[in-house]
Design a protein around this motif. Structure first.
Motif: not given
Length: 353
Positions: A170-174, A211-217
């Motif tokens: 979902s982070a890649v999608r964002d 934000g999505s990638l770092l947050g979800k990581s």
């Protein structure tokens, strides 16, 4: 603490070099081949060369520190009910968390490499030599970006955690969706949209693109450690706010004294200072409309002078401070430790112009 000192001290805590571009990557046949092909592009103005340079540049805009952030939050939180074999005792993190940190960097890097592609449309490059260079550069950007993304998928699958795969997907999608937000020129460079709330527009763009990638990581690494949903959500908030504070910091760089900005050089037209100024004075759109075909047509020196004299700089500093404080607040959830202190130092150093 200054930025480089904060990062180098943090690296010692988790035994982790800032970049995934470690020897095992640089010495791989695939990366060696990419490097050889890149040499053929020297002398052309393909954006992939600029991307490669920025990836190796060790400064505040070096996104390769993201893996380091993931490992620091992993160590700050600790882990529950994990097999002894799975723990990297020297660093105090799990082998799976180290793998996730690499995955985060690979996804981010592959996205930056893919963004280095040129949209070639009829008539853009009438000279065959230039057209050949640009086409060749696009092939390298596409293939090397795909190579990194494929490797990140492989590493992620090897962790055998379906929930984590779904989260990172979902982070890649964002990241992909971020490339379709708002108006764009013919090379897909972002342009400000009219009649938008500056904070809402900026936040939406940058949560998707960073934000999505770092947050979800950060959320995912706490999931690997066996923590509950509540602490995982705190991890997401920390990563998201840290990424937004980081972005606000980068947005400020062209507008503050002592940075490497050269007068008249291009900067992001959807950066926070510009968006804040447009909300304050929509007349600036007249200058920005020149970039509807290509952002290169904008008079950056003029836009820079106008924005520098307006309220955008102080409002962006306020925005950066707000997100830094929110990230700091989340840190208080974790017990005091060297990893928590290192994260605090990085947040402080980030804004220390």
């Amino acid at each position: 603490p200054d930025w480089n000192k904060a990062v180098s001290e943090a690296e010692k805590i988790v035994g982790y070099p800032t970049s995934f571009l470690s020897l095992r990557w640089l010495l791989s046949d695939e990366i060696a081949n990419v490097a050889l092909h890149l040499r053929k592009l020297v002398g052309s103005n393909h954006p992939l060369l600029k991307t490669a340079k920025s990836l190796l540049y060790n400064g505040r805009n070096n996104m390769q520190a993201w893996g380091l952030i993931v490992l620091l939050i992993s160590k700050a939180a600790g882990h529950l009910n994990v097999e002894e074999m799975e723990e990297d005792k020297a660093a105090g993190v799990l082998h799976s968390q180290r793998a996730l940190a690499e995955v985060t960097e690979m996804i981010r890097t592959s996205h930056l490499v893919h963004k280095g592609m040129v949209n070639i449309y009829p008539g853009l490059y009438p000279e065959p030599v230039v057209l050949n260079d640009m086409t060749f550069g696009n092939k390298i950007a596409l293939l090397s970006g795909d190579y990194l993304l494929a490797n990140s998928c492989m590493e992620l699958a090897a962790l055998r955690n379906q929930d984590l795969v779904e989260l990172m997907s979902s982070a890649v999608r964002d990241l992909s969706e971020a490339e379709f937000v708002g108006r764009r020129d013919k090379q897909n460079n972002a342009l400000p949209s009219k009649h938008c709330d500056a904070i809402e527009d900026w936040t939406w763009r940058n949560v998707l693109s960073a934000g999505s990638l770092l947050g979800k990581s950060c959320q995912g690494t706490l999931k690997l450690a066996g923590h509950g949903i509540e602490l995982q959500e705190q991890g997401y908030k920390f990563g998201k706010h840290l990424a937004l504070a980081w972005q606000a910091c980068l947005d400020l760089e062209p507008f503050v004294a002592g940075t490497q900005y050269v007068t008249g050089a291009m900067f992001n037209l959807t950066s926070a200072p510009v968006l804040f100024h447009l909300q304050h004075d929509p007349n600036l759109f007249t200058e920005i409309e020149a970039g509807i075909e290509s952002v290169h047509n904008v008079d950056y020196e003029k836009v820079h002078t106008i924005v520098s004299a307006g309220p955008g700089i102080s409002l962006t500093k306020k925005l950066q401070k707000e997100h830094s404080q929110k990230a700091m607040e989340v840190l208080q959830v974790f017990e005091e430790s060297d990893a928590r202190t290192a994260l605090s130092n990085i947040i402080v150093a980030m804004a220390d112009f």
